[in-house]
Design a protein around this motif. Sequence first.
Motif, PDB file in Angstrom:
ATOM      1  N   VAL A 175       2.435   1.731  -3.511  1.00  0.00           N
ATOM      2  CA  VAL A 175       1.480   2.238  -4.488  1.00  0.00           C
ATOM      3  C   VAL A 175       1.292   3.741  -4.320  1.00  0.00           C
ATOM      4  CG1 VAL A 175      -0.953   2.226  -5.173  1.00  0.00           C
ATOM      5  CG2 VAL A 175       0.264   0.080  -4.881  1.00  0.00           C
ATOM      6  N   LEU A 176       1.134   4.177  -3.081  1.00  0.00           N
ATOM      7  CA  LEU A 176       0.962   5.606  -2.828  1.00  0.00           C
ATOM      8  C   LEU A 176       2.210   6.388  -3.220  1.00  0.00           C
ATOM      9  CD1 LEU A 176      -0.962   5.661   0.577  1.00  0.00           C
ATOM     10  CD2 LEU A 176      -1.848   6.192  -1.704  1.00  0.00           C
ATOM     11  N   ARG A 177       3.378   5.798  -3.009  1.00  0.00           N
ATOM     12  CA  ARG A 177       4.619   6.493  -3.376  1.00  0.00           C
ATOM     13  C   ARG A 177       4.775   6.579  -4.889  1.00  0.00           C
ATOM     14  NH1 ARG A 177      10.275   4.267  -1.135  1.00  0.00           N
ATOM     15  NH2 ARG A 177      10.216   3.056  -3.069  1.00  0.00           N
ATOM     16  N   SER A 189       0.828  -1.202   0.000  1.00  0.00           N
ATOM     17  CA  SER A 189       0.000   0.000   0.000  1.00  0.00           C
ATOM     18  C   SER A 189       0.864   1.255   0.000  1.00  0.00           C
ATOM     19  CB  SER A 189      -0.928  -0.008   1.218  1.00  0.00           C
ATOM     20  OG  SER A 189      -1.807  -1.122   1.178  1.00  0.00           O
ATOM     21  N   TRP A 190       1.904   1.236   0.810  1.00  0.00           N
ATOM     22  CA  TRP A 190       2.812   2.393   0.878  1.00  0.00           C
ATOM     23  C   TRP A 190       3.502   2.612  -0.469  1.00  0.00           C
ATOM     24  CZ3 TRP A 190       3.792   6.239   4.241  1.00  0.00           C
ATOM     25  CH2 TRP A 190       4.969   6.959   4.094  1.00  0.00           C
ATOM     26  N   THR A 242       2.164   6.415  -7.279  1.00  0.00           N
ATOM     27  CA  THR A 242       1.096   7.132  -7.989  1.00  0.00           C
ATOM     28  C   THR A 242       0.358   8.142  -7.128  1.00  0.00           C
ATOM     29  OG1 THR A 242      -0.663   5.540  -7.468  1.00  0.00           O
ATOM     30  CG2 THR A 242       0.747   5.035  -9.356  1.00  0.00           C
ATOM     31  N   GLY A 243       0.346   7.955  -5.821  1.00  0.00           N
ATOM     32  CA  GLY A 243      -0.414   8.842  -4.938  1.00  0.00           C
ATOM     33  C   GLY A 243      -1.911   8.744  -5.127  1.00  0.00           C
ATOM     34  N   SER A 244      -2.386   7.661  -5.740  1.00  0.00           N
ATOM     35  CA  SER A 244      -3.803   7.532  -6.074  1.00  0.00           C
ATOM     36  C   SER A 244      -4.513   6.556  -5.147  1.00  0.00           C
ATOM     37  CB  SER A 244      -3.946   7.050  -7.530  1.00  0.00           C
ATOM     38  OG  SER A 244      -5.288   6.712  -7.814  1.00  0.00           O
ATOM     39  N   GLY A 245      -5.604   7.011  -4.551  1.00  0.00           N
ATOM     40  CA  GLY A 245      -6.440   6.128  -3.757  1.00  0.00           C
ATOM     41  C   GLY A 245      -7.128   5.086  -4.616  1.00  0.00           C
ATOM     42  N   ASP A 276      -5.832   3.600  -7.182  1.00  0.00           N
ATOM     43  CA  ASP A 276      -4.872   2.523  -7.404  1.00  0.00           C
ATOM     44  C   ASP A 276      -4.804   1.585  -6.205  1.00  0.00           C
ATOM     45  OD1 ASP A 276      -4.222   3.285  -9.949  1.00  0.00           O
ATOM     46  OD2 ASP A 276      -2.535   4.550  -9.338  1.00  0.00           O
ATOM     47  N   LEU A 277      -4.983   2.130  -5.004  1.00  0.00           N
ATOM     48  CA  LEU A 277      -5.047   1.265  -3.819  1.00  0.00           C
ATOM     49  C   LEU A 277      -6.222   0.301  -3.921  1.00  0.00           C
ATOM     50  CD1 LEU A 277      -4.231   3.536  -0.734  1.00  0.00           C
ATOM     51  CD2 LEU A 277      -2.899   1.602  -1.603  1.00  0.00           C
TER      52      LEU A 277
END
Length: 466
Positions: free
Chosen positions: A70-72, A67-68, A74-77, A79-80
Amino acid sequence: MDVSHILLHSYSRQSPVEFYTDSLIFRPVRSRLSPALGSLRAPSFRWWFLSQVLSASGTMTQGVAQSWLVLRLTGSGLDLGILGSCYMLPVLLGGPWAGALVDRVDRRRLLAVTQVLFILLAGALAVLTFTGAVRVWMLFLLAFVTGAVSAPDGAARQVYVLDLVGGERLASAVSLNEVVINVSRVLGPATGGIFLATLGVPFCFVANAVSYLPPLAVLLTQRRRAGRGAAPIRRAPAGPGAVRAGLRYAWSTPALRYCLLMAAASGMLFNLGVGLPLLATRTFHLGGGGYGLMMATFGVGGVAGALLAASGRGMPSGRSVRLLALLTGISILATAAAPLASMAFAALGITGALSIWFIARANTLAQLRAAPSMRGRVMGIWVMALPGAQPITSPIVGFTAEAAGPRAGFGLAGAALLLAAAAGWRSLADAGVATEPAAGVTAAPDRSRADVAAGRPEAPALQPTR
């Protein structure tokens, strides 16, 4: 010297406080925990249980890192959400096929293969992040493959514990698995957070790969040792009709049908990452620490509920399962309706205890009620319902929370569970006395509840119908 003199001599050396403390507190606790921990008396299961604590914690550690990452990247919720769906989609769609595979092959060998595959997949994630070559589509692809491996792995784990401990201790084994899950919810994220802050993302994946080595070692070093009174494994025939037969059997058996529906409904609750953070932040105005404390409260309650479930002897009755489902639904609604945060914490702890107590007993009932030749397929459908149905139920919870408020979103699981329990109320009115025969099989004479609880095989009178 008779027994009474021996007991009198023993207690005469205790002070009155020690005597009453032992009699009123410790002795009842010991008597309650003895059946709860009964499955640990089987050496093969004891080693398997200990290895699962490490393995489940490693899985949670990797989940935090994914999860970390993915956020790093794309920064997209969104995508989570896609990442979670990529993992759960094969579990949802592949559950019946995975169960049919479990009915055909040796469970121990299948689990050994899945552990090796998990090690390779986690190792691939570690290499990609170490080299800096990782892209978000790679994470999606590896999550999908991991989910595809998890489908047969989850079904095989469910049935393998019955192979190890037998029906008499199955309730203890299933409930201790819930202890593993709740302990891993604490150890895994904590380890992941420490590794992210100190060593970096790749080491979370390395830790997960290493965590599969203990269960692999256990599987490779122990040959199948059936628990006391466990039925011999009967392999299901291969063929395209095996999956359809499993689905038809589970749906046409009322007790199994409603246990599976209630499991799917409870998935709205167990996916705490959707409804609970909204309830914590928007309703009770708590920060990240408050949300984490709510998660921990649910986990502590869950451990207590697992021990309560494990303390039951033999086969749970349908009546106890439906009652626990009813109480769980009420406690979920009470948590959602709590006017104060302090009351929500108390209700959440009770919800954790009741929900785990309920799901462990329902799982035990489903395994023991299923015909041995259908058990793998029934457990494959169980995994499809919980956690496999979460790609369907989680968006429903999120949409409800956005449209009607966080209380309604969190309480939706309670309402769904109450509806499922009400629908199956009459079908679960029995005491759970006999295994349901598979379709196309003439039932043998009724067995006693003790025979079913001990996992003793059906009488040889079972013959295929023509």
